[in-house]
Design a protein around this motif. Structure first.
Motif, PDB file in Angstrom:
ATOM      1  N   GLY A  40       7.344  19.421   2.852  1.00  0.00           N
ATOM      2  CA  GLY A  40       6.642  18.899   1.697  1.00  0.00           C
ATOM      3  C   GLY A  40       5.746  17.739   2.072  1.00  0.00           C
ATOM      4  O   GLY A  40       5.683  17.320   3.233  1.00  0.00           O
ATOM      5  N   ILE A  41       5.049  17.231   1.068  1.00  0.00           N
ATOM      6  CA  ILE A  41       4.218  16.039   1.213  1.00  0.00           C
ATOM      7  C   ILE A  41       4.862  14.934   0.386  1.00  0.00           C
ATOM      8  O   ILE A  41       5.625  15.218  -0.531  1.00  0.00           O
ATOM      9  CB  ILE A  41       2.764  16.295   0.775  1.00  0.00           C
ATOM     10  N   ALA A  42       4.563  13.695   0.714  1.00  0.00           N
ATOM     11  CA  ALA A  42       5.251  12.591   0.047  1.00  0.00           C
ATOM     12  C   ALA A  42       4.305  11.448  -0.276  1.00  0.00           C
ATOM     13  O   ALA A  42       3.302  11.228   0.399  1.00  0.00           O
ATOM     14  CB  ALA A  42       6.392  12.082   0.920  1.00  0.00           C
ATOM     15  N   PHE A  43       4.680  10.706  -1.318  1.00  0.00           N
ATOM     16  CA  PHE A  43       4.017   9.471  -1.694  1.00  0.00           C
ATOM     17  C   PHE A  43       4.941   8.339  -1.259  1.00  0.00           C
ATOM     18  O   PHE A  43       6.040   8.186  -1.795  1.00  0.00           O
ATOM     19  CB  PHE A  43       3.803   9.437  -3.212  1.00  0.00           C
ATOM     20  N   LEU A  44       4.509   7.563  -0.246  1.00  0.00           N
ATOM     21  CA  LEU A  44       5.384   6.560   0.358  1.00  0.00           C
ATOM     22  C   LEU A  44       4.647   5.250   0.600  1.00  0.00           C
ATOM     23  O   LEU A  44       3.428   5.238   0.800  1.00  0.00           O
ATOM     24  CB  LEU A  44       5.932   7.080   1.694  1.00  0.00           C
ATOM     25  N   ASN A  73       0.844  -1.191   0.000  1.00  0.00           N
ATOM     26  CA  ASN A  73       0.000   0.000   0.000  1.00  0.00           C
ATOM     27  C   ASN A  73       0.880   1.243   0.000  1.00  0.00           C
ATOM     28  O   ASN A  73       1.781   1.366   0.827  1.00  0.00           O
ATOM     29  CB  ASN A  73      -0.901   0.031   1.235  1.00  0.00           C
ATOM     30  N   CYS A  74       0.605   2.155  -0.917  1.00  0.00           N
ATOM     31  CA  CYS A  74       1.311   3.431  -0.985  1.00  0.00           C
ATOM     32  C   CYS A  74       0.284   4.540  -0.812  1.00  0.00           C
ATOM     33  O   CYS A  74      -0.828   4.448  -1.322  1.00  0.00           O
ATOM     34  CB  CYS A  74       2.017   3.595  -2.325  1.00  0.00           C
ATOM     35  N   LEU A  75       0.659   5.581  -0.083  1.00  0.00           N
ATOM     36  CA  LEU A  75      -0.266   6.669   0.143  1.00  0.00           C
ATOM     37  C   LEU A  75       0.469   7.999   0.255  1.00  0.00           C
ATOM     38  O   LEU A  75       1.679   8.040   0.458  1.00  0.00           O
ATOM     39  CB  LEU A  75      -1.112   6.417   1.390  1.00  0.00           C
ATOM     40  N   TRP A  76      -0.291   9.056   0.090  1.00  0.00           N
ATOM     41  CA  TRP A  76       0.230  10.409   0.237  1.00  0.00           C
ATOM     42  C   TRP A  76       0.154  10.785   1.704  1.00  0.00           C
ATOM     43  O   TRP A  76      -0.872  10.561   2.355  1.00  0.00           O
ATOM     44  CB  TRP A  76      -0.599  11.385  -0.591  1.00  0.00           C
ATOM     45  N   VAL A  77       1.241  11.348   2.226  1.00  0.00           N
ATOM     46  CA  VAL A  77       1.286  11.742   3.631  1.00  0.00           C
ATOM     47  C   VAL A  77       1.863  13.141   3.771  1.00  0.00           C
ATOM     48  O   VAL A  77       2.582  13.632   2.899  1.00  0.00           O
ATOM     49  CB  VAL A  77       2.120  10.758   4.481  1.00  0.00           C
ATOM     50  N   ALA A  78       1.545  13.747   4.911  1.00  0.00           N
ATOM     51  CA  ALA A  78       2.073  15.059   5.257  1.00  0.00           C
ATOM     52  C   ALA A  78       2.164  15.141   6.774  1.00  0.00           C
ATOM     53  O   ALA A  78       1.551  14.334   7.489  1.00  0.00           O
ATOM     54  CB  ALA A  78       1.168  16.166   4.729  1.00  0.00           C
ATOM     55  N   HIS A  79       2.900  16.121   7.255  1.00  0.00           N
ATOM     56  CA  HIS A  79       2.920  16.389   8.691  1.00  0.00           C
ATOM     57  C   HIS A  79       1.505  16.778   9.098  1.00  0.00           C
ATOM     58  O   HIS A  79       0.806  17.482   8.361  1.00  0.00           O
ATOM     59  CB  HIS A  79       3.909  17.514   9.009  1.00  0.00           C
ATOM     60  N   GLN A  80       1.079  16.340  10.264  1.00  0.00           N
ATOM     61  CA  GLN A  80      -0.287  16.599  10.707  1.00  0.00           C
ATOM     62  C   GLN A  80      -0.617  18.091  10.738  1.00  0.00           C
ATOM     63  O   GLN A  80      -1.742  18.489  10.427  1.00  0.00           O
ATOM     64  CB  GLN A  80      -0.517  15.971  12.080  1.00  0.00           C
TER      65      GLN A  80
END
Length: 189
Positions: free
Chosen positions: A131-135, A73-80
């Motif tokens: 930034g935001i990331a796809f991880l 599973n890969c998803l986009w994440v960011a600092h809360q």
């Protein structure tokens, strides 16, 4: 033996399989290369690796054998804290090298995109709100990361994806006892 592993699929079960491999085959010399799947496809074609564990559905002209092992599973994440307000077009996008085959770049072209080959740096930058990331999910499962980063929800152009981690090897190549063992070990998990 030379094994290529895409960082997107290099999760704990793959690491554990390498630990177990070292116990089962202590006399086997092993070289591990971590590269994006599109590079691993080239390496397989040019016999620079014997087998690879990665996403076989990247864009390539090379043919190789594939056996799907497990889903990642890969998803986009960011600092809360970054998720308290809507994302803007000035939000930096952080991508792991090789994600270009997984992420639709046309949807994020207006953003400042950084491509890095080190997942730890991407995580650190996300935690620092750069930034935001796809991880892949397995990079987000540790306690420190889980308390600071959160999935991005509600952005229509940022949606998660599942990719297949697969064993890949050159066409017309012999499948050794060690290759079969790695295959079986990863299929059982």
């Amino acid at each position: 033996m030379r094994v290529g592993i895409d960082p997107l699929v290099f999760n704990q079960q793959v690491k554990q399989s390498l630990f177990d491999f070292s116990e089962r085959f202590p006399e086997t010399e092993l070289t591990i290369l971590t590269k994006p799947s599109h590079i691993l496809g080239q390496y397989l074609h040019h016999h620079k690796v014997d087998i690879a564990i990665g996403n076989p559905y990247h864009k390539t002209d090379y043919a190789f054998n594939v056996d799907e092992l497990f889903l990642v599973n890969c998803l986009w994440v960011a600092h809360q804290d970054m998720l308290q307000s809507p994302l803007s077009s000035s939000t930096r996008i952080l991508l792991l090298d090789g994600c270009e085959d997984t992420v639709d770049l046309s949807n994020i072209a207006q953003h400042n995109i950084w491509i890095l080959d080190d997942s730890r740096t991407i995580l650190d930058m996300c935690i620092a709100q750069k930034g935001i990331a796809f991880l892949p999910q397995h990079l987000l499962d540790n306690q420190t990361t889980a308390t600071k980063l959160a999935p991005i929800l509600g952005e229509t152009f940022l949606f998660g994806k599942q990719i297949y981690a697969s064993l890949m090897w050159p066409q017309h190549a012999d499948f050794s006892h060690q290759h079969q063992w790695i295959h079986d070990k990863l299929r059982k998990r």
